[in-house]
Write an enzyme that holds these catalytic residues in place. Structure first.
Site, mmCIF file in Angstrom:
data_model
loop_
_atom_site.group_PDB
_atom_site.id
_atom_site.type_symbol
_atom_site.label_atom_id
_atom_site.label_comp_id
_atom_site.label_asym_id
_atom_site.label_seq_id
_atom_site.Cartn_x
_atom_site.Cartn_y
_atom_site.Cartn_z
ATOM 1 N N GLU A 1 15.701 53.528 -22.319
ATOM 2 C CA GLU A 1 15.628 52.962 -20.969
ATOM 3 C C GLU A 1 16.621 53.628 -20.026
ATOM 4 O O GLU A 1 16.284 53.936 -18.882
ATOM 5 C CB GLU A 1 15.863 51.444 -21.009
ATOM 6 C CG GLU A 1 14.776 50.668 -21.707
ATOM 7 C CD GLU A 1 13.421 50.750 -21.013
ATOM 8 O OE1 GLU A 1 13.369 50.914 -19.779
ATOM 9 O OE2 GLU A 1 12.406 50.647 -21.718
ATOM 10 N N ASN A 19 15.503 55.903 -16.858
ATOM 11 C CA ASN A 19 15.956 55.593 -15.502
ATOM 12 C C ASN A 19 16.480 56.849 -14.806
ATOM 13 O O ASN A 19 16.200 57.080 -13.633
ATOM 14 C CB ASN A 19 17.054 54.530 -15.518
ATOM 15 C CG ASN A 19 16.505 53.121 -15.525
ATOM 16 O OD1 ASN A 19 15.302 52.900 -15.521
ATOM 17 N ND2 ASN A 19 17.413 52.156 -15.552
ATOM 18 N N ARG A 27 5.740 51.214 -12.716
ATOM 19 C CA ARG A 27 7.051 50.926 -13.308
ATOM 20 C C ARG A 27 7.261 49.422 -13.336
ATOM 21 O O ARG A 27 7.059 48.733 -12.332
ATOM 22 C CB ARG A 27 8.184 51.587 -12.511
ATOM 23 C CG ARG A 27 8.049 53.078 -12.242
ATOM 24 C CD ARG A 27 7.818 53.948 -13.427
ATOM 25 N NE ARG A 27 8.794 53.799 -14.477
ATOM 26 C CZ ARG A 27 8.731 54.463 -15.620
ATOM 27 N NH1 ARG A 27 7.749 55.305 -15.846
ATOM 28 N NH2 ARG A 27 9.641 54.291 -16.540
#
Length: 139
Positions: free
Chosen positions: A47, A51, A105
């Site tokens: 994650e 990002n 997203r």
């Protein structure tokens, strides 16, 4: 007291998300984690790196640095840093379902990191990048 440390630098290509996951898993094995702990660590790193790829650089390529540290008492600290856009409002960005990415997203990256790690700290400066520091004590 720190026991061991390693750093990686890689380009913000999506294929490197897998590289980061596998690297942190290999590094963390020194603490003899459970399968569940390893899965949680890999997911949190995934994650954080995603990002960087999606939000910090968008369609441009940039640099991502990942630092892994082991401390006594079975503590793992992982820092993921980019040098991209930065985050205007960190508190807002950490809210579940908030995303500055495309409509596909989910905006759950920080929530997932917080769920799987014991602590997460986000430092960001617009135009200079973001640093995510995650810590987990393994059993």
């Amino acid at each position: 007291m720190m026991i061991n440390s390693a750093e990686l630098t890689f380009i913000s290509r999506s294929v490197n998300e897998r590289f980061a996951r596998m690297s942190v898993a290999a590094f963390a094995t020194q603490l003899d984690p459970t399968v569940e702990e390893l899965a949680e660590i890999k997911t949190a790193v995934s994650e954080a790196v995603t990002n960087c790829i999606v939000h910090a650089y968008g369609s441009d390529l940039g640099t991502i640095k990942m630092k892994m540290q082991l401390f006594d008492s079975n503590v793992l600290r992982i820092t993921v840093r980019d040098f991209g856009r930065g985050i205007d409002d960190v508190e807002k960005a950490m809210e579940p379902c908030f995303s500055t990415g495309a409509d596909d997203r989910a905006g759950m990256g920080f929530t997932i990191m917080e769920t799987f790690m014991d602590s997460i700290e986000v430092q960001s400066e617009v135009g200079k990048g973001t640093r995510i520091t995650m810590t987990k004590k393994l059993k």
